[in-house]
Design an enzyme around this catalytic site. Sequence first.
Site, PDB file in Angstrom:
ATOM      1  N   TYR A   1      39.918  47.683  33.868  1.00 11.83           N
ATOM      2  CA  TYR A   1      40.475  48.318  35.067  1.00 11.83           C
ATOM      3  C   TYR A   1      40.992  49.727  34.729  1.00 11.83           C
ATOM      4  CZ  TYR A   1      43.522  49.043  39.052  1.00 11.83           C
ATOM      5  OH  TYR A   1      44.131  49.570  40.151  1.00 11.83           O
TER       6      TYR A   1
ATOM      7  N   ASP B   1      42.616  39.254  31.646  1.00 16.02           N
ATOM      8  CA  ASP B   1      42.909  39.676  33.016  1.00 16.02           C
ATOM      9  C   ASP B   1      41.926  38.917  33.901  1.00 16.02           C
ATOM     10  OD1 ASP B   1      42.858  40.926  35.520  1.00 16.02           O
ATOM     11  OD2 ASP B   1      43.223  42.930  34.707  1.00 16.02           O
TER      12      ASP B   1
HETATM   13  C1  LIG Z   1      43.850  45.948  40.700  1.00 19.00           C
HETATM   14  C2  LIG Z   1      43.693  45.503  39.318  1.00 19.00           C
HETATM   15  C3  LIG Z   1      44.709  45.677  38.362  1.00 19.00           C
HETATM   16  C4  LIG Z   1      46.004  46.393  38.698  1.00 19.00           C
HETATM   17  O1  LIG Z   1      46.708  45.741  39.683  1.00 19.00           O
HETATM   18  P1  LIG Z   1      47.718  46.480  40.725  1.00 19.00           P
HETATM   19  O2  LIG Z   1      48.267  45.338  41.488  1.00 19.00           O
HETATM   20  O3  LIG Z   1      46.904  47.427  41.533  1.00 19.00           O
HETATM   21  O4  LIG Z   1      48.733  47.198  39.909  1.00 19.00           O
HETATM   22  C5  LIG Z   1      44.497  45.193  37.094  1.00 19.00           C
HETATM   23  N1  LIG Z   1      43.343  44.583  36.754  1.00 19.00           N
HETATM   24  C6  LIG Z   1      42.346  44.412  37.626  1.00 19.00           C
HETATM   25  C7  LIG Z   1      41.091  43.733  37.189  1.00 19.00           C
HETATM   26  C8  LIG Z   1      42.477  44.866  38.935  1.00 19.00           C
HETATM   27  O5  LIG Z   1      41.475  44.703  39.807  1.00 19.00           O
END
Ligand SMILES: *Cc1c(COP(=O)(O)O)cnc(C)c1O
Length: 405
Positions: free
Chosen positions: A115, A186
């Site tokens: 990301y 993630d």
């Molecule tokens: C959107 C996203 C983030 C960050 O999240 P926020 O809530 O926008 O701070 C991190 N990892 C992935 C894969 C994302 O899609």
Amino acid sequence: MSKIDLSRVDFETLVIHAGQTPDPNYGALATPIYQTSTFCFDTVEEGAGKFAQEIPGFVYSRGGNPTTRALELKCAAIEGAEDAVAAASGMGAVGAVMTAFLRPGDHAIFDLAVYGGTNHMASKNLPDMGVEVSRVDTGDVEALKAAIRPNTKMIYFETPNNPMMKVTDIRAVKAAAGPGIRVVVDGTFAPPPMQHALALGADIVLHSVTKYINGHGDVLGGIVAGKAEDIKTIRANSITKINGCPPAPFNSYLVLRGMKTLALRIRRHCANAMEVARYLEESPFVKAVYYPGLESHPQHELAKRQMEEGLFGGMLSFELKDDVKGLSSFEAGKKLVNSLKIPAIAVSLGDPDTLIEHPASMTHMAVSKEDRLAAGITDGLIRLSVGLESAKDLIADFQQAFSAL
Ligand SMILES: *Cc1c(COP(=O)(O)O)cnc(C)c1O
């Protein structure tokens, strides 16, 4: 305590009931919004006991809040985790994990494509803080093993990843890492019931709650789940201290509300995405569709093992052919996106509304062209977050937009 034995129920039941019981004050079924910064004690002794964590309860909302705690318990339950801690955003969650466990002189390995905000942390913030960072294709276990050093403390990746939907084998990464290196996943693109990263061997799983877990496009939030000891460290050091980023109680309430329909929503997102992916793959204008549910996806077999119940997510990317009616894939892609009526041109994902975006000029604008191309993100790539509308209507919209090219 719930009357239901949540260790024996299906995901549908778990996600509705876990973490939430009628409120002890008035029996409110919906968890109240404890919109308060501080909590009172009857006596100095009670205050001292709560500060020392010898008496359970709440002291100050940066360290813990009943509405947010319900959210944390629900998220821990759906991940099969010992505990979880919530953050004000997904990046709050990512940053909290980094600041809790990485110190100057440590080494961390990140996948090539993560990301945008995480990419910035890996390429700028962590090196600025004296952390050594290597970038490796975490799908290549040999390359991963070769990158591990004596001071490696963390391996970090997304699966499926953004925006190519590359699937990384969580079990294989943990086997390569061994017990001394934290494997952090993630899982934003594949929350439960699609994928349970901890059961597959990850030490920590985090999500941008902003996306599918809240699912309504009206909140920023993050969650980190894992072993109780790790969550305690993240909460004590990062969420309440260095980063100071707990969610607002109102946002925790909205996410709890959104999660009541998580099981229904995820199944519909996945079913819609599969239909749209199949339609696009058959289109004479499309060069490639990247969706883990398609047989043509390079890690389809792995996705079938790692993602559950044939749920492959609501996210897909595709690229148009060069020379579509004399246009380059980039020009044709722009025209297509501008002609679509249902999808909103917007970043983010996991909303009820279908969202479409162009990674090279939007989400991945800050990534160097060289790194972008190395990760397969060409100028013509288009990313789609398939929403909860009728798949038939979405496909009809693509049909009219293709004929307008
Ligand atoms: C959107 C996203 C983030 C960050 O999240 P926020 O809530 O926008 O701070 C991190 N990892 C992935 C894969 C994302 O899609």
